[in-house]
Write a protein that holds these residues in place. Sequence first.
Motif, PDB file in Angstrom:
ATOM      1  N   GLU A   1       0.643  -1.230   0.088  1.00 26.31           N
ATOM      2  CA  GLU A   1      -0.001  -0.061   0.118  1.00 26.31           C
ATOM      3  C   GLU A   1       0.845   1.360  -0.081  1.00 26.31           C
ATOM      4  O   GLU A   1       0.699   2.330  -0.708  1.00 26.31           O
ATOM      5  N   LYS A   2       1.831   1.213   0.765  1.00 25.58           N
ATOM      6  CA  LYS A   2       2.832   2.289   0.733  1.00 25.58           C
ATOM      7  C   LYS A   2       3.651   2.556  -0.529  1.00 25.58           C
ATOM      8  O   LYS A   2       3.849   3.824  -0.843  1.00 25.58           O
ATOM      9  N   LYS A   3       3.796   1.575  -1.094  1.00 28.75           N
ATOM     10  CA  LYS A   3       4.521   1.747  -2.267  1.00 28.75           C
ATOM     11  C   LYS A   3       3.677   2.512  -3.428  1.00 28.75           C
ATOM     12  O   LYS A   3       4.205   3.658  -4.117  1.00 28.75           O
ATOM     13  N   THR A   4       2.422   2.070  -3.585  1.00 27.31           N
ATOM     14  CA  THR A   4       1.539   2.896  -4.072  1.00 27.31           C
ATOM     15  C   THR A   4       1.262   4.430  -4.008  1.00 27.31           C
ATOM     16  O   THR A   4       1.327   5.189  -4.741  1.00 27.31           O
ATOM     17  N   GLU A   5       1.271   4.537  -2.550  1.00 36.04           N
ATOM     18  CA  GLU A   5       1.085   6.011  -1.937  1.00 36.04           C
ATOM     19  C   GLU A   5       2.383   6.777  -2.329  1.00 36.04           C
ATOM     20  O   GLU A   5       2.302   8.011  -2.710  1.00 36.04           O
ATOM     21  N   ASN A   6       3.482   6.117  -2.105  1.00 39.14           N
ATOM     22  CA  ASN A   6       4.675   6.731  -2.431  1.00 39.14           C
ATOM     23  C   ASN A   6       4.972   7.131  -3.766  1.00 39.14           C
ATOM     24  O   ASN A   6       5.121   8.194  -4.322  1.00 39.14           O
ATOM     25  N   PHE A   7       4.506   6.246  -4.811  1.00 37.39           N
ATOM     26  CA  PHE A   7       4.532   6.724  -6.106  1.00 37.39           C
ATOM     27  C   PHE A   7       3.667   7.968  -6.465  1.00 37.39           C
ATOM     28  O   PHE A   7       4.006   8.630  -7.189  1.00 37.39           O
ATOM     29  N   ASP A   8       2.333   7.858  -6.187  1.00 36.06           N
ATOM     30  CA  ASP A   8       1.373   8.824  -6.534  1.00 36.06           C
ATOM     31  C   ASP A   8       1.896  10.180  -5.545  1.00 36.06           C
ATOM     32  O   ASP A   8       1.515  11.271  -6.389  1.00 36.06           O
ATOM     33  N   ASP A   9       2.470  10.273  -4.628  1.00 36.72           N
ATOM     34  CA  ASP A   9       3.029  11.623  -3.785  1.00 36.72           C
ATOM     35  C   ASP A   9       4.163  11.994  -4.721  1.00 36.72           C
ATOM     36  O   ASP A   9       4.133  13.423  -4.910  1.00 36.72           O
ATOM     37  N   ILE A  10       5.036  11.275  -5.243  1.00 37.59           N
ATOM     38  CA  ILE A  10       6.238  11.799  -5.957  1.00 37.59           C
ATOM     39  C   ILE A  10       5.755  12.254  -7.145  1.00 37.59           C
ATOM     40  O   ILE A  10       6.476  12.988  -7.784  1.00 37.59           O
ATOM     41  N   PHE A  11       4.799  11.337  -7.825  1.00 38.84           N
ATOM     42  CA  PHE A  11       4.366  11.833  -9.088  1.00 38.84           C
ATOM     43  C   PHE A  11       3.641  13.326  -8.967  1.00 38.84           C
ATOM     44  O   PHE A  11       3.915  14.232  -9.762  1.00 38.84           O
ATOM     45  N   GLU A  12       3.015  13.313  -8.006  1.00 40.86           N
ATOM     46  CA  GLU A  12       2.061  14.712  -7.984  1.00 40.86           C
ATOM     47  C   GLU A  12       3.054  15.744  -7.415  1.00 40.86           C
ATOM     48  O   GLU A  12       3.280  16.934  -8.036  1.00 40.86           O
ATOM     49  N   LYS A  13       4.281  15.555  -6.724  1.00 45.94           N
ATOM     50  CA  LYS A  13       5.108  16.654  -6.335  1.00 45.94           C
ATOM     51  C   LYS A  13       6.065  17.001  -7.565  1.00 45.94           C
ATOM     52  O   LYS A  13       6.256  18.232  -7.441  1.00 45.94           O
ATOM     53  N   ASN A  14       6.403  16.168  -8.271  1.00 46.15           N
ATOM     54  CA  ASN A  14       7.229  16.375  -9.555  1.00 46.15           C
ATOM     55  C   ASN A  14       6.420  17.366 -10.436  1.00 46.15           C
ATOM     56  O   ASN A  14       7.077  18.122 -10.965  1.00 46.15           O
ATOM     57  N   LEU A  15       5.133  17.032 -10.567  1.00 45.44           N
ATOM     58  CA  LEU A  15       4.197  17.848 -11.598  1.00 45.44           C
ATOM     59  C   LEU A  15       4.086  19.269 -10.854  1.00 45.44           C
ATOM     60  O   LEU A  15       3.993  20.567 -11.468  1.00 45.44           O
ATOM     61  N   ARG A  16       3.992  19.317  -9.382  1.00 47.93           N
ATOM     62  CA  ARG A  16       3.805  20.580  -8.731  1.00 47.93           C
ATOM     63  C   ARG A  16       4.742  21.431  -8.829  1.00 47.93           C
ATOM     64  O   ARG A  16       4.874  22.695  -9.158  1.00 47.93           O
ATOM     65  N   ASN A  17       6.070  20.930  -8.732  1.00 41.99           N
ATOM     66  CA  ASN A  17       7.215  21.329  -8.698  1.00 41.99           C
ATOM     67  C   ASN A  17       7.627  22.174 -10.272  1.00 41.99           C
ATOM     68  O   ASN A  17       8.299  23.258 -10.529  1.00 41.99           O
ATOM     69  N   LYS A  18       7.188  21.413 -11.248  1.00 38.20           N
ATOM     70  CA  LYS A  18       7.223  21.895 -12.508  1.00 38.20           C
ATOM     71  C   LYS A  18       6.307  22.767 -13.059  1.00 38.20           C
ATOM     72  O   LYS A  18       6.544  23.869 -13.686  1.00 38.20           O
ATOM     73  N   LEU A  19       5.056  22.789 -12.557  1.00 34.25           N
ATOM     74  CA  LEU A  19       3.980  23.455 -13.491  1.00 34.25           C
ATOM     75  C   LEU A  19       3.354  24.663 -12.331  1.00 34.25           C
ATOM     76  O   LEU A  19       2.804  25.508 -12.879  1.00 34.25           O
ATOM     77  N   THR A  20       3.606  24.579 -11.091  1.00 38.75           N
ATOM     78  CA  THR A  20       2.922  25.717 -10.277  1.00 38.75           C
ATOM     79  C   THR A  20       3.903  27.000 -10.044  1.00 38.75           C
ATOM     80  O   THR A  20       5.060  26.867 -10.071  1.00 38.75           O
ATOM     81  N   ILE A  21       3.568  28.082  -9.431  1.00 39.70           N
ATOM     82  CA  ILE A  21       3.945  29.295  -8.939  1.00 39.70           C
ATOM     83  C   ILE A  21       3.848  29.168  -7.561  1.00 39.70           C
ATOM     84  O   ILE A  21       3.325  28.441  -6.942  1.00 39.70           O
ATOM     85  N   GLU A  22       4.206  30.516  -6.814  1.00 40.15           N
ATOM     86  CA  GLU A  22       4.447  30.533  -5.539  1.00 40.15           C
ATOM     87  C   GLU A  22       3.158  30.583  -4.897  1.00 40.15           C
ATOM     88  O   GLU A  22       2.721  29.817  -3.818  1.00 40.15           O
ATOM     89  N   ASN A  23       1.815  30.862  -5.353  1.00 33.33           N
ATOM     90  CA  ASN A  23       0.348  30.874  -4.728  1.00 33.33           C
ATOM     91  C   ASN A  23      -0.083  29.526  -4.958  1.00 33.33           C
ATOM     92  O   ASN A  23      -1.335  29.449  -4.405  1.00 33.33           O
ATOM     93  N   GLY A  24       0.552  28.388  -5.630  1.00 38.62           N
ATOM     94  CA  GLY A  24      -0.087  27.142  -5.892  1.00 38.62           C
ATOM     95  C   GLY A  24      -0.736  26.999  -7.198  1.00 38.62           C
ATOM     96  O   GLY A  24      -1.155  25.862  -7.373  1.00 38.62           O
ATOM     97  N   ASN A  25      -1.067  28.074  -7.756  1.00 41.50           N
ATOM     98  CA  ASN A  25      -1.764  27.929  -9.030  1.00 41.50           C
ATOM     99  C   ASN A  25      -0.869  27.639 -10.344  1.00 41.50           C
ATOM    100  O   ASN A  25       0.486  27.821  -9.982  1.00 41.50           O
ATOM    101  N   TYR A  26      -1.303  26.696 -11.380  1.00 37.66           N
ATOM    102  CA  TYR A  26      -0.369  26.554 -12.247  1.00 37.66           C
ATOM    103  C   TYR A  26       0.055  27.800 -12.993  1.00 37.66           C
ATOM    104  O   TYR A  26      -0.646  28.762 -13.100  1.00 37.66           O
ATOM    105  N   ASN A  27       1.182  27.686 -13.668  1.00 34.38           N
ATOM    106  CA  ASN A  27       1.977  28.710 -14.419  1.00 34.38           C
ATOM    107  C   ASN A  27       1.470  28.704 -15.971  1.00 34.38           C
ATOM    108  O   ASN A  27       1.615  27.856 -16.636  1.00 34.38           O
ATOM    109  N   ILE A  28       0.718  29.756 -16.083  1.00 31.82           N
ATOM    110  CA  ILE A  28      -0.042  29.818 -17.551  1.00 31.82           C
ATOM    111  C   ILE A  28       1.332  30.014 -18.677  1.00 31.82           C
ATOM    112  O   ILE A  28       0.948  29.426 -19.769  1.00 31.82           O
ATOM    113  N   SER A  29       2.400  30.714 -18.063  1.00 33.04           N
ATOM    114  CA  SER A  29       3.401  30.881 -19.284  1.00 33.04           C
ATOM    115  C   SER A  29       3.923  29.314 -19.832  1.00 33.04           C
ATOM    116  O   SER A  29       4.374  29.451 -20.592  1.00 33.04           O
ATOM    117  N   ILE A  30       3.961  28.600 -18.599  1.00 31.52           N
ATOM    118  CA  ILE A  30       4.347  27.090 -19.121  1.00 31.52           C
ATOM    119  C   ILE A  30       3.580  26.483 -20.424  1.00 31.52           C
ATOM    120  O   ILE A  30       4.024  26.092 -21.166  1.00 31.52           O
TER     121      ILE A  30
END
Length: 365
Positions: A97-126
């Motif tokens: 169960e933790k393997k799947t949770e870890n996978f989803d968490d890292i997946f979401e974290k990478n997309l958040r780091n790539k696509l969002t700005i400081e206020n948590g919204n996605y970066n329109i310029s990207i």
Amino acid sequence: MKLLERLHQQLNKREKGSSLVTVLLVSSIVAILVTVVLAIVILNVYMKRADMLGQTAFYDAESALEEIRAGLALDESKATTEAYLDTLSNYANLDDEKKTENFDDIFEKNLRNKLTIENGNYNISILEGYLKETKYNNGVGAQILTSADDAHFNVTKEGVKLTNVHVKYTDANNYVSEIKTDIVLEYPPVNFQNASSIDNILTYGLIANDSFKPSGTVNVVGNAYLGGKGSDINNANVNLKANGTQETNVISGGNLKLTGSKLDTQDLALWSDSIVLDKSTYNMNSGSSYIKNDLVLGNNARSTLKGKLIMFGNPWVAISEQMIDASEVRQGAKDDMPSYSSSILVTGSNAGLDMSGLNTMVIGG
């Protein structure tokens, strides 16, 4: 009489005038009808053209949206790779169960780091950067009208959702089409539960396809598969060790042949058809060697064996060890008797064999 003729002539003139008026009236009505029909046809042509241009503008806007999706798909692929590698690196420390949770968490974290700005919204310029073929230029192309306040980056059970993606496309004819939608980047369907095959693969330090042909010095810790066609080790130094206290197997699908080389094994089980040494050294420091056929020592060959040596060339030994099916043994022994009879062969000069460290030795033949 003359009076009657005059009246008749006057009546004929009046009838001719009425006919002319009637003809002119009918012609006018026909002309009006033709004009109306022609106007309707022309209007219909314009309407169809406008509809066609409108559809073209819509599909152009859809193309712009597909370019954005394609760019996000690349980000999604990179996030999937990072999540998978991170989960595998911590595989032994996580339950299913933790393997799947870890996978989803890292997946979401990478997309958040790539696509969002400081206020948590996605970066329109990207997203605008993903527009290539449909990029807005000189009044033609796609624009993203999403406001910074509406560019929400949400995490759901399905994955990551980019809300209110608003695309406007203006074509060369100044037709405008707008699309407003949400884009969902779903969690990849990776199931780590009951993945016993993955657990097994992770214990292998080496997996060869056809054959193992090393060069130089090679150190392998853990299980190893040396190929389905065996191993041909030339002028190399190979060290095979167990992974801690785990049961470790090194398997050679065919013969294990050494030429001008050295092979050391430590605390593991080595499986092979035959082991052939030519100007080479094989040291089994502890563990087991399971040899289907022969141990052959050629010129200047050395072998020191400590632990257990099982040479199961006798077909009935193979049956008792449950290595192969009994019917296959009987047929194989009938067709190729030498292959089912093990032996230690010294075929060269200056060869040496030290078996003083063995606590178990079985030679079938």
